[in-house]
Design a protein around this motif. Structure first.
Motif, PDB file in Angstrom:
ATOM      1  N   VAL A 172       0.724  -1.139   0.121  1.00 45.76           N
ATOM      2  CA  VAL A 172      -0.036  -0.056  -0.169  1.00 45.76           C
ATOM      3  C   VAL A 172       0.837   1.140   0.056  1.00 45.76           C
ATOM      4  O   VAL A 172       1.834   1.299   0.676  1.00 45.76           O
ATOM      5  N   LEU A 173       0.277   2.096  -0.702  1.00 46.53           N
ATOM      6  CA  LEU A 173       0.959   3.342  -0.625  1.00 46.53           C
ATOM      7  C   LEU A 173      -0.209   4.543  -0.380  1.00 46.53           C
ATOM      8  O   LEU A 173      -1.120   4.659  -0.870  1.00 46.53           O
ATOM      9  N   VAL A 174       0.172   5.138   0.932  1.00 43.66           N
ATOM     10  CA  VAL A 174      -0.853   5.979   1.429  1.00 43.66           C
ATOM     11  C   VAL A 174      -0.778   7.575   1.085  1.00 43.66           C
ATOM     12  O   VAL A 174       0.428   7.903   1.244  1.00 43.66           O
ATOM     13  N   VAL A 175      -1.540   8.259   0.421  1.00 42.15           N
ATOM     14  CA  VAL A 175      -1.466   9.417   0.032  1.00 42.15           C
ATOM     15  C   VAL A 175      -2.479  10.191   0.729  1.00 42.15           C
ATOM     16  O   VAL A 175      -3.641  10.082   0.382  1.00 42.15           O
ATOM     17  N   ASP A 176      -2.227  11.374   1.540  1.00 42.89           N
ATOM     18  CA  ASP A 176      -3.016  12.134   2.324  1.00 42.89           C
ATOM     19  C   ASP A 176      -3.327  13.295   1.317  1.00 42.89           C
ATOM     20  O   ASP A 176      -2.501  13.963   0.846  1.00 42.89           O
ATOM     21  N   VAL A 177      -4.622  13.297   0.977  1.00 44.67           N
ATOM     22  CA  VAL A 177      -5.036  14.209  -0.157  1.00 44.67           C
ATOM     23  C   VAL A 177      -5.890  15.443   0.302  1.00 44.67           C
ATOM     24  O   VAL A 177      -6.101  16.352  -0.564  1.00 44.67           O
ATOM     25  N   ASP A 178      -5.821  15.574   1.565  1.00 43.38           N
ATOM     26  CA  ASP A 178      -6.549  16.921   2.346  1.00 43.38           C
ATOM     27  C   ASP A 178      -6.200  18.300   1.567  1.00 43.38           C
ATOM     28  O   ASP A 178      -6.823  19.264   1.301  1.00 43.38           O
ATOM     29  N   ASP A 179      -4.716  18.250   1.367  1.00 40.60           N
ATOM     30  CA  ASP A 179      -3.937  19.634   1.115  1.00 40.60           C
ATOM     31  C   ASP A 179      -3.424  19.356  -0.424  1.00 40.60           C
ATOM     32  O   ASP A 179      -2.362  20.260  -0.573  1.00 40.60           O
ATOM     33  N   LEU A 180      -3.909  18.526  -1.044  1.00 42.41           N
ATOM     34  CA  LEU A 180      -3.314  18.095  -2.617  1.00 42.41           C
ATOM     35  C   LEU A 180      -4.426  18.566  -3.622  1.00 42.41           C
ATOM     36  O   LEU A 180      -5.824  18.400  -3.203  1.00 42.41           O
ATOM     37  N   ASP A 181      -4.270  19.058  -4.684  1.00 46.39           N
ATOM     38  CA  ASP A 181      -4.947  19.374  -5.716  1.00 46.39           C
ATOM     39  C   ASP A 181      -4.166  18.860  -6.867  1.00 46.39           C
ATOM     40  O   ASP A 181      -3.746  19.438  -7.895  1.00 46.39           O
ATOM     41  N   PHE A 182      -4.247  17.410  -6.966  1.00 42.70           N
ATOM     42  CA  PHE A 182      -3.225  16.937  -8.009  1.00 42.70           C
ATOM     43  C   PHE A 182      -4.068  17.051  -9.638  1.00 42.70           C
ATOM     44  O   PHE A 182      -3.520  16.809 -10.521  1.00 42.70           O
ATOM     45  N   GLN A 183      -5.447  17.309  -9.346  1.00 43.78           N
ATOM     46  CA  GLN A 183      -5.967  17.588 -10.652  1.00 43.78           C
ATOM     47  C   GLN A 183      -5.613  18.616 -11.276  1.00 43.78           C
ATOM     48  O   GLN A 183      -5.534  18.677 -12.741  1.00 43.78           O
ATOM     49  N   HIS A 184      -5.315  19.814 -10.710  1.00 40.99           N
ATOM     50  CA  HIS A 184      -5.136  20.953 -11.241  1.00 40.99           C
ATOM     51  C   HIS A 184      -3.535  21.676 -11.168  1.00 40.99           C
ATOM     52  O   HIS A 184      -3.145  22.576 -11.654  1.00 40.99           O
ATOM     53  N   ASN A 185      -2.738  20.968 -10.447  1.00 38.79           N
ATOM     54  CA  ASN A 185      -1.420  21.201 -10.059  1.00 38.79           C
ATOM     55  C   ASN A 185      -0.578  20.254 -10.328  1.00 38.79           C
ATOM     56  O   ASN A 185      -0.522  19.306  -9.631  1.00 38.79           O
ATOM     57  N   PRO A 186       0.139  20.297 -11.401  1.00 37.17           N
ATOM     58  CA  PRO A 186       1.091  19.407 -11.852  1.00 37.17           C
ATOM     59  C   PRO A 186       2.135  19.085 -10.925  1.00 37.17           C
ATOM     60  O   PRO A 186       2.624  17.901 -11.016  1.00 37.17           O
ATOM     61  N   LYS A 187       2.745  19.983 -10.134  1.00 39.96           N
ATOM     62  CA  LYS A 187       3.744  19.778  -9.169  1.00 39.96           C
ATOM     63  C   LYS A 187       3.315  18.752  -8.285  1.00 39.96           C
ATOM     64  O   LYS A 187       3.964  17.753  -7.837  1.00 39.96           O
ATOM     65  N   GLU A 188       1.905  18.866  -7.877  1.00 41.04           N
ATOM     66  CA  GLU A 188       1.602  18.026  -6.832  1.00 41.04           C
ATOM     67  C   GLU A 188       1.276  16.569  -7.380  1.00 41.04           C
ATOM     68  O   GLU A 188       1.269  15.696  -6.533  1.00 41.04           O
TER      69      GLU A 188
END
Length: 209
Positions: A172-188
């Motif tokens: 498993v890889l756990v990714v905490d997404v509360d502070d991420l906007d991977f849809q609109h932020n290429p860096k994230e």
């Protein structure tokens, strides 16, 4: 390879599945929204038809798993059979809709299925707080989701945590997404890609970001 994306309703599973499939050239696999022949009866008498409904979903997800196992391509899957069992069916049981006898029969069937398949090479768990899930659900505006009880969403979140950290035995890889906007932020998104690379290929980014 088989990659699975896990996460509660509104966590961003479908979005990340689509983005990673595009990045790596993987084949995305989305859960079919086929008609369940027990659905109408289920909503008329939930305790009576819960086992039938859940076994049908289990059968369909098992067929998907067998097809993925036979594929020569790398498949990235939006929600897996494991969530259907340990999160959603378990919630149905906890709500009193499945008897102990029916649940034991269902779990026996699932465990027999698991004897002939293997875990995904990697499961990516999108971990999100309930407020984050609610905000995403409201933002995407699907009518059938807007009346979802908050207690139900909270219960699912608790079961996801128990499933990932106590019941699931695969990688498993756990990714905490509360502070991420991977849809609109290429860096994230790139940060997630780096973690996937490290887990699958032992590769790390040259930049520590």
């Amino acid at each position: 390879m088989h990659i699975a994306i896990a996460g509660n309703i509104g966590s961003g599973k479908t979005t990340l599945t689509t983005l990673l499939a595009k990045h790596y050239g993987w084949i995305p696999h989305f859960e079919a929204v086929d008609y369940n022949p027990y659905l109408e009866d289920y909503y008329k008498d939930i305790p009576r038809w819960s086992l039938n409904l859940e076994v049908f979903f289990l059968k369909e997800r098992f067929k998907d798993l067998l097809a993925i196992a036979k594929s020569e391509n790398t498949i990235i899957q939006d929600r897996s059979i494991y969530e259907g069992v340990y999160v959603f069916t378990a919630t149905n049981k906890a709500m009193g809709n499945l008897s102990d006898r029916d649940f034991d029969t269902y779990m026996g069937l699932f465990e027999s299925m698991m004897m002939i398949v293997k875990y995904p090479d990697l499961m990516i768990y999108l971990r999100a707080s309930v407020p984050h899930l609610v905000a995403n659900i409201q933002r995407r505006g699907r009518d059938y989701e807007q009346t979802m009880p908050l207690d139900y969403l909270t219960n699912l979140n608790d079961r996801y945590e128990d499933f990932i950290f106590n019941k699931y035995k695969g990688k498993v890889l756990v990714v905490d997404v509360d502070d991420l906007d991977f849809q609109h932020n290429p860096k994230e998104l790139a940060q997630i890609v780096d973690k996937v690379d490290a887990n699958l290929f032992g590769l790390f980014s040259d930049q520590d970001e």
